[in-house]
Scaffold this motif. Structure first.
Motif, short mmCIF file in Angstrom:
data_model
loop_
_atom_site.label_atom_id
_atom_site.label_comp_id
_atom_site.label_asym_id
_atom_site.label_seq_id
_atom_site.Cartn_x
_atom_site.Cartn_y
_atom_site.Cartn_z
N ALA A 127 0.83 -1.20 0.00
CA ALA A 127 0.00 0.00 0.00
C ALA A 127 0.87 1.26 0.00
O ALA A 127 0.56 2.25 -0.67
N THR A 130 2.22 1.70 -3.47
CA THR A 130 1.14 1.60 -4.47
C THR A 130 1.44 0.52 -5.50
O THR A 130 1.47 0.76 -6.70
N PHE A 174 -4.68 3.79 -0.83
CA PHE A 174 -4.46 2.85 -1.93
C PHE A 174 -5.64 1.89 -2.01
O PHE A 174 -5.67 0.85 -1.36
N ARG A 240 3.46 10.59 2.33
CA ARG A 240 2.68 9.35 2.35
C ARG A 240 2.75 8.68 3.72
O ARG A 240 1.75 8.16 4.24
N PRO A 245 -0.71 4.97 4.46
CA PRO A 245 -1.08 4.45 3.13
C PRO A 245 -2.40 3.71 3.10
O PRO A 245 -2.92 3.40 2.03
#
Length: 246
Positions: A127, A130, A174, A240, A245
């Motif tokens: 996550a 990505t 994500f 991030r 995430p």
């Protein structure tokens, strides 16, 4: 990362759409060579390096990475025109992963099932980067010596194919994580997140990003220098991690 030279092209790995290859290097070892002339070009190699080094820093198992030089002479005798053209387009520095002989692709039906902590750590990591390429259809997980090894991260970090609004996209959750092959086993995501976030210190991020050669970080119009380009990745990851995430 080690710096090696390809000495022999052994065979293509036709399971992958980008036609990576098993090659022999000047240290007499066998490697899976990811080629800059394939599909997503050098950005796939950048993703391999960053994802691989971050995974290793988190204690996840990834085959050892190396920068590998490919000489134009390697492809001249290749009878397959597609492979010959790919090798010609990939002369120069590429990325290689240590070949794991006897490994098999993980199958969630066949098993063995990973423990919840391992599954959760891998799902959280994917996550973060990505990674859209860890699904039941295409697990990109190898079983080797009874352990799970993470491979094929070239499709991760897809934000870097367009740097517009990259910091805004850095904080997006994500959504594709729901399709992750290990999601049914990842019951400790809330538990692993804080520890993994804390492990990715500015120093760890810097070390991973510094493994990307300057030559891979040129030609992007938004950035005047490789250092500026590299710093944008740092900003992305810091944003991030701060947002989370998942």
């Amino acid at each position: 990362m080690k710096k090696l030279t390809t000495t022999r092209y052994v065979t293509p790995l036709r399971e992958g759409g980008s036609l990576p290859a098993i090659v022999e290097a000047n240290d007499d070892g066998l490697y899976v060579l990811k080629l800059r002339g394939a599909g997503q070009g050098v950005k796939a190699l950048i993703a391999e390096i960053i994802a691989g080094e971050l995974a290793r820093s988190l204690g996840l198992q990834v085959p050892e990475l190396a920068l590998m030089e490919l000489d134009a002479a390697i492809g001249r005798a290749e009878p397959d025109e597609e492979i010959r053209d790919l090798l010609k387009a990939s002369v120069g520095t590429n990325v290689a992963l240590d070949y794991l002989p006897g490994s098999v692709m993980f199958d969630p039906i066949v098993g063995p099932a990973p423990d919840a902590l391992t599954a959760s750590r891998i799902v959280w990591f994917d996550a973060l980067i990505t990674n859209v390429d860890r699904t039941p259809k295409n697990p990109n997980l190898l079983l080797w010596h009874r352990s799970l090894w993470l491979i094929d991260h070239g499709a991760a970090l897809y934000f870097h194919h367009s740097w517009d609004d990259y910091l805004a996209r850095a904080i997006a959750k994500f959504g594709q994580v729901k399709d992750h092959v290990l999601m049914p086993f990842a019951t400790k995501l809330a538990e692993v997140g804080p520890a993994m976030t804390a492990s990715l210190t500015p120093e760890v991020l810097k070390a991973a990003l510094n493994e990307v050669p300057d030559a891979f970080l040129t030609g992007e119009p938004q950035f005047a220098t490789p250092a500026e380009h590299r710093d944008a990745y740092r900003q992305y990851f810091e944003a991030r991690l701060k947002a989370g995430p998942l």
